[in-house]
Write an enzyme that holds these catalytic residues in place. Structure first.
Site, PDB file in Angstrom:
ATOM      1  N   ASP A 131       5.834   0.028 -10.350  1.00  0.00           N
ATOM      2  CA  ASP A 131       5.499   1.440 -10.440  1.00  0.00           C
ATOM      3  C   ASP A 131       6.155   2.044 -11.694  1.00  0.00           C
ATOM      4  O   ASP A 131       6.010   1.511 -12.784  1.00  0.00           O
ATOM      5  CB  ASP A 131       5.971   2.127  -9.139  1.00  0.00           C
ATOM      6  CG  ASP A 131       5.588   3.584  -9.029  1.00  0.00           C
ATOM      7  OD1 ASP A 131       4.414   3.870  -8.755  1.00  0.00           O
ATOM      8  OD2 ASP A 131       6.471   4.441  -9.234  1.00  0.00           O
ATOM      9  N   ASP A 143      -4.682  -1.061  -4.091  1.00  0.00           N
ATOM     10  CA  ASP A 143      -3.702  -0.036  -4.466  1.00  0.00           C
ATOM     11  C   ASP A 143      -4.349   1.347  -4.488  1.00  0.00           C
ATOM     12  O   ASP A 143      -5.289   1.587  -5.238  1.00  0.00           O
ATOM     13  CB  ASP A 143      -3.139  -0.374  -5.849  1.00  0.00           C
ATOM     14  CG  ASP A 143      -1.842   0.356  -6.156  1.00  0.00           C
ATOM     15  OD1 ASP A 143      -1.714   1.524  -5.742  1.00  0.00           O
ATOM     16  OD2 ASP A 143      -0.980  -0.239  -6.814  1.00  0.00           O
ATOM     17  N   HIS A 194      -0.003  -0.809  -2.906  1.00  0.00           N
ATOM     18  CA  HIS A 194       0.880  -0.460  -4.023  1.00  0.00           C
ATOM     19  C   HIS A 194       2.270  -1.058  -3.870  1.00  0.00           C
ATOM     20  O   HIS A 194       3.040  -1.083  -4.830  1.00  0.00           O
ATOM     21  CB  HIS A 194       0.984   1.064  -4.141  1.00  0.00           C
ATOM     22  CG  HIS A 194       1.741   1.515  -5.364  1.00  0.00           C
ATOM     23  ND1 HIS A 194       1.342   1.211  -6.647  1.00  0.00           N
ATOM     24  CD2 HIS A 194       2.887   2.240  -5.496  1.00  0.00           C
ATOM     25  CE1 HIS A 194       2.189   1.720  -7.516  1.00  0.00           C
ATOM     26  NE2 HIS A 194       3.140   2.344  -6.843  1.00  0.00           N
TER      27      HIS A 194
END
Length: 368
Positions: free
Chosen positions: A193, A319, A347
Site C-alpha cells: 500500500d 483488490d 488488498h
C-alpha cells in the site's frame, strides 16, 4: 452433554412405552447403553470424515494460486469499469491453499546461498508491523531473517499521527533501521500500500543496502509524483474508498487535513473482502489514522540510486482499495523487472493469501 441428554430422553420414552414389568429398569438401561454406543460410533465416524476432508485440503497443490507475468505482457488489461462485488453479496472461499511442510520450509532454496536472506516488511497506511504476523512466521520458519517496521505514528508508535508533517518524518524508523545495518549487508524491502512510497524513498537514500524491492499492491511512483497524484487517477471511480474516508482537521477546518480514518463498518469490503473474519477483527481494533502530509510529498527518484535497485511487483486481483487497473497503470509507467499476480487476493494478501504471498516472496529471493 448431547449424549447425556439423549440417554435421559430415551429413558423417559422407555418408561412411557413399555408395559409395567419388573425388568423395565433393566430394559431401559440396556436400551440406553446401546443407543449411547450407537451415538458414540456415529460421532467417531463424523470425526473421521472431517479429518479426511481436512487432510485432503492440506494436500491441495499451491501452484493454482499464483502466476508470473512479465512487463512485456502488460497489454492484457483487466476491466476497470466495475468494482468487484463486496463480500456481503457473494459467496467466496477463504481457504488459502496450503503448502506441504517440505514446500513451506525450503522450497528448493538454501537461504545461506542467497545474496541476502534478510527481509524487511513495511506496512501500508493505517496498518502496523502487526499485519505481517503470518508472513513473519512463515519466513522465519523457512530460515529467513525478518524485520517488520512500525513507521512513525503506526502500530505501537506513540507519536501522534496528526503531528506528522512530511514523508521523511513518517519513514524515519525505516531510515534508522537501514542506517544501522552493518557495512556490506543488504536487505530485501517489501512494501504494501502506502509502504510502496516509503520503500521508494529508502531506495533513493540507501541504494547500496537494498538488494531487491517488492511492491505488494503498493504505490509505485515515478520521480516527481506524490501518492496523492496516483490516488487522483481513480478519482470518482472508487466510491467505496470515498465513503470509507473521514478526514481529520487537527489544525482547524481552515487548514489542510492532518490525517484520515477509515470507517470500520466498511473495512471488510474495502480492504479485506477475501480475508478471514478473525483477521478483519484484528485490523478493526489495531488500525490507526493515516497521516495526510506524507501523501502529498512528491518523490525525487534518480536512475543512479532508486533505478539501481531491482524492483518486483505483486498484483492483487480482488483488490477494492487499489484496483487492478490502477496497479497496472503504475506498472506501465515504470515497469519493474517482473510482475507476479495473486489470484483471489484482496488488498491485504498477508491475510487473504498468506501462503501464496510467502511462496512468491521466497521465489523472488531466489532470482539471480
Amino acid at each position: 452433554m448431547c449424549l447425556v441428554l439423549s440417554s435421559r430422553i430415551m429413558g423417559n420414552l422407555c418408561a412411557r412405552l413399555k408395559p409395567p414389568s419388573t425388568n423395565t429398569k433393566k430394559q431401559c438401561s440396556s436400551s440406553s447403553s446401546r443407543r449411547e454406543r450407537r451415538l458414540d460410533d456415529a460421532a467417531i465416524r463424523e470425526q473421521a470424515i472431517a479429518a479426511a476432508i481436512l487432510f485432503k485440503q492440506h494436500r491441495q497443490h499451491f501452484d493454482r494460486s499464483t502466476s508470473l507475468r512479465y512487463p512485456n505482457g502488460l497489454s492484457k488489461k483487466t476491466s476497470s469499469n466495475t468494482l468487484p462485488r463486496s463480500s456481503s453479496s457473494r459467496a467466496r472461499s477463504l481457504a488459502d491453499p496450503l503448502l506441504q511442510p517440505h514446500q513451506l520450509l525450503n522450497q528448493g532454496v538454501n537461504v545461506d546461498d542467497l545474496e541476502t536472506n534478510h527481509i524487511v516488511l513495511v506496512h501500508g497506511g493505517g496498518f502496523g508491523a502487526w499485519c505481517w504476523y503470518k508472513s513473519i512466521a512463515l519466513l522465519e520458519e523457512s530460515g529467513y531473517r525478518v524485520a517488520a517496521i512500525d513507521l512513525t505514528g503506526s502500530g505501537v508508535s506513540s507519536f501522534d499521527t496528526n503531528s506528522i508533517t512530511n514523508l521523511s518524518q513518517y519513514v524515519k524508523p525505516l531510515m534508522d533501521f537501514l542506517e544501522k545495518l552493518p557495512e556490506g549487508e543488504k536487505v530485501i524491502l517489501v512494501g504494501h500500500d502506502f509502504g510502496g512510497a516509503c520503500i521508494s524513498y529508502a531506495m533513493e537514500m540507501f541504494p547500496l543496502k537494498i538488494s531487491k524491492a517488492v511492491f505488494v499492491a503498493a504505490a509505485m511512483l515515478t520521480s516527481g509524483q506524490s501518492t496523492l497524484d496516483i490516488i487522483s487517477q481513480q478519482a470518482g471511480s472508487n466510491d467505496l474508498m470515498q465513503q470509507a474516508q473521514t478526514f481529520i482537521y487537527a489544525n482547524g477546518n481552515d487548514h489542510p487535513p492532518t490525517s484520515f480514518v477509515l470507517d470500520k463498518s466498511l473495512l471488510r469490503d474495502l480492504l479485506f473482502n477475501q480475508s478471514p473474519t478473525k483477521d478483519v477483527a484484528l485490523a478493526s481494533v489495531s488500525m490507526r489514522s493515516v497521516p495526510f502530509a506524507p501523501v502529498l510529498d512528491k518523490l525525487s527518484l534518480s536512475d543512479l540510486k532508486y533505478g539501481s535497485v531491482r524492483r518486483f511487483y505483486i498484483e492483487t486481483l480482488e483488490d477494492n482499495a487499489i484496483p487492478i487497473s490502477l496497479q497496472e497503470n503504475m506498472i506501465n509507467a515504470s515497469p519493474p523487472e517482473k510482475v507476479f499476480r495473486l489470484k483471489g487476493a484482496d488488498h491485504s494478501p498477508f491475510f487473504s493469501k498468506p501462503q501464496a504471498l510467502h511462496k512468491l516472496l521466497v521465489e523472488i529471493t531466489k532470482i539471480h
